[in-house]
Write an enzyme that holds these catalytic residues in place. Structure first.
Site, mmCIF file in Angstrom:
data_model
loop_
_atom_site.group_PDB
_atom_site.id
_atom_site.type_symbol
_atom_site.label_atom_id
_atom_site.label_comp_id
_atom_site.label_asym_id
_atom_site.label_seq_id
_atom_site.Cartn_x
_atom_site.Cartn_y
_atom_site.Cartn_z
ATOM 1 N N ILE A 322 -1.465 -4.347 0.877
ATOM 2 C CA ILE A 322 -0.645 -4.316 -0.323
ATOM 3 C C ILE A 322 0.271 -5.533 -0.312
ATOM 4 O O ILE A 322 0.492 -6.149 0.734
ATOM 5 C CB ILE A 322 0.188 -3.023 -0.455
ATOM 6 C CG1 ILE A 322 1.107 -2.839 0.764
ATOM 7 C CG2 ILE A 322 -0.709 -1.814 -0.665
ATOM 8 C CD1 ILE A 322 2.069 -1.676 0.620
ATOM 9 N N GLU A 323 0.821 -5.868 -1.480
ATOM 10 C CA GLU A 323 1.516 -7.144 -1.617
ATOM 11 C C GLU A 323 2.789 -7.252 -0.787
ATOM 12 O O GLU A 323 3.239 -8.359 -0.458
ATOM 13 C CB GLU A 323 1.831 -7.452 -3.088
ATOM 14 C CG GLU A 323 2.665 -6.434 -3.799
ATOM 15 C CD GLU A 323 1.826 -5.484 -4.639
ATOM 16 O OE1 GLU A 323 2.184 -5.224 -5.797
ATOM 17 O OE2 GLU A 323 0.792 -4.987 -4.116
ATOM 18 N N GLN A 324 3.420 -6.131 -0.452
ATOM 19 C CA GLN A 324 4.649 -6.206 0.357
ATOM 20 C C GLN A 324 4.376 -6.614 1.803
ATOM 21 O O GLN A 324 5.308 -6.882 2.545
ATOM 22 C CB GLN A 324 5.395 -4.869 0.311
ATOM 23 C CG GLN A 324 6.143 -4.605 -0.982
ATOM 24 C CD GLN A 324 5.253 -4.123 -2.108
ATOM 25 O OE1 GLN A 324 4.037 -3.960 -1.931
ATOM 26 N NE2 GLN A 324 5.833 -3.872 -3.264
#
EC number: 2.8.3.8
Length: 507
Positions: A322-324
């Site tokens: 995921i982008e985090q």
């Protein structure tokens, strides 16, 4: 040797001058959110009217969705310009943009974070393919989302015969970041945080361009942070540190070592709860697209139910991102989307976006707000308020296969799964398939040019992106092709020669 300068948040707030450019690091749900500092800045403004006319830059939406994060700056006169990757964490800031009280821009979150990093490296902005033919492209608005936003932040350039976007560099006066602990040299570690996000990039940009870096931490240790690799931001970049003992890991309040990646995954885990109703129908169909050995991204909303369906059906998900910055973590979802438990790796989000931009994802499952005949998808501007794309553009533009998940209609739609049949009890009042999307967050034109495989999964029908545009390839059992699908679409759609009725039974 340099010594950390310990101070308080009010000192930091007083140092921010009118007209300053401020980069705020963090993510929604309180992830690495320096809210003690931003609260002090807000308090000073409400008492004195300063600082005012700020430019606020943030890659990912930050806050608790009520009063913290971006909302600390959402007062008329406090900011004159906001460049944000995600706006939904602050209704007051959305209101200022809607009412033309600020200059409002939105850009892909990865672009913003990488552009901040490029500023720190002294490079002349960011040249990239990310954003071509979307709302970020100056031919489709250049990221402007209200009339007061008039400046050109993006230009189309050609290098080596290839069309690209040039995002112009930022001048940054202040970076506000957070860590768990600081040592007496000013080094920061985020070892007990859910993520690193873009703290290093923000600090680098402010420091190298003559600005100041303010850091919030929970505590200070008298000995150096060890191992040295645990340092997230080196002290040479940090100007001032404030200690806030009540700092929370996330908005959930408590500290969980599984969320920070400090606790190993147990041998056995509780299965994630299955989604229900329409969410289950869509997640079940979308899960059929999972392939062994794939690197997979699950977006916010409907797609976050797919792992539970896959688990229930014994479908292996090889690798998730995921982008985090998390790899292979259990998605928490909801307001804590971006945090995970038992991740096998946690990268800086700037590094994660490099993975996405370079095509490192095999398949991505994302939400879908509006869909049009050309296969364009809008998730970034729905209704009266700007939403922003978050990492959506960065993820979808280079992923080999993209599966969009969304309901066919909205507002009042009632659907049930009964004996393997999809029963539409009540149609929605708002169509989601439209003649032309309001905001191009995903470009069908660009996807066709790049040879991406794209599916659009709803509770009653599945479409694919074909050379001529949208093509219907499947309808759910119990759904009438003409009455429930074709007659409820505002445009004609081609039918696949082998149009089929899918199996959606729960077994």
């Amino acid at each position: 040797m340099k010594r950390a300068h310990l101070t308080d948040a009010d000192f930091m707030a007083a140092a921010i001058f009118d007209g300053a450019v401020v980069v705020l690091s963090g993510s929604g749900g309180g992830l690495v959110e320096p809210d003690h500092i931003t609260e002090a800045i807000e308090r000073r403004f409400l008492a004195t009217g300063h600082p005012r006319d700020l430019t606020l830059i943030h890659g990912l939406g930050i806050g608790d969705g009520v009063k913290s994060g971006i909302s600390r700056f959402a007062h008329e006169g406090m900011v004159k310009r906001v460049i944000g990757g995600h706006w939904t964490w602050s209704k007051p800031m959305q209101k200022l943009a809607r009412e033309e009280r600020i200059e409002a821009y939105t850009l892909p979150a990865g672009v913003i974070q990488t552009l901040i990093r490029e500023a720190g490296a002294g490079r002349h902005g960011l040249v990239t393919h990310i954003g071509l033919d979307t709302f970020a492209d100056p031919r489709h608005g250049g990221g402007r989302v209200n009339l007061r936003a008039r400046d050109d932040l993006v230009e189309v350039v050609t290098l080596g015969g290839k069309e690209l976007l040039w995002y112009k560099p930022f001048e940054i006066d202040f970076a506000i970041v957070r860590g768990t602990t600081a040592d007496m040299q000013g080094n920061l570690t985020s070892r007990e945080e859910p993520a690193d996000i873009d703290a290093f990039a923000a600090a680098l940009a402010a420091h190298n361009r003559g600005g100041r870096v303010f850091a919030q931490v929970r505590d200070v240790c008298a000995t150096p942070i060890t191992p040295a690799r645990a340092v997230t931001v080196p002290g040479v970049l940090v100007d001032d540190i404030c200690v806030y003992a009540d700092q929370k890991q996330t908005t959930s309040g408590h500290y969980d070592p599984a969320i920070s990646g400090e606790a190993p995954a147990p041998d056995t885990r509780m299965p994630p709860p299955l989604p229900e109703g329409i969410r289950y129908i869509i997640a079940k169909r979308a899960a059929k697209e999972l392939k062994p050995g794939a690197c997979v991204n699950f977006g916010y909303g409907l797609p976050d139910g797919i792992p539970a369906v896959a688990h229930a059906e014994g479908v292996d998900i090889s690798w998730t991102v995921i982008e985090q910055g998390s790899h292979n973590g259990e998605l928490l979802g909801g307001d804590l989307f971006g945090a995970t438990r038992h991740a096998s790796a946690i990268l800086k989000s700037t590094d994660q976006f490099d993975l996405f931009s370079g095509g490192g994802i095999d398949i991505a499952f994302l939400g879908m707000g509006e869909l049009d005949a050309q296969g364009n998808v809008n998730v970034s501007w729905l209704g009266e308020n700007i939403v922003g794309p978050g990492g959506f553009v960065d993820i979808t533009q280079r992923t080999r296969k993209v599966v969009f998940c969304g309901t066919f209609e909205a507002k009042g739609l009632e659907v049930e799964l009964e004996d393997g049949q999809v029963r539409i009890r009540r149609h929605g009042a708002v169509p989601k398939l439209v003649e032309q999307v309001r905001h191009i967050t995903f470009s069908g034109k660009r996807a066709r040019a790049d040879g991406q495989q794209v599916l659009y999964v709803t509770e009653r029908a599945v479409f694919e992106l074909a050379p001529e545009g949208l093509r219907l390839i499947e309808i759910a059992p119990g759904v009438d092709l003409v009455r429930d699908v074709l007659e409820r679409m505002p445009f004609e759609v081609s039918l696949h020669p082998s149009l089929r009725v899918a199996a959606t039974s729960a077994d």
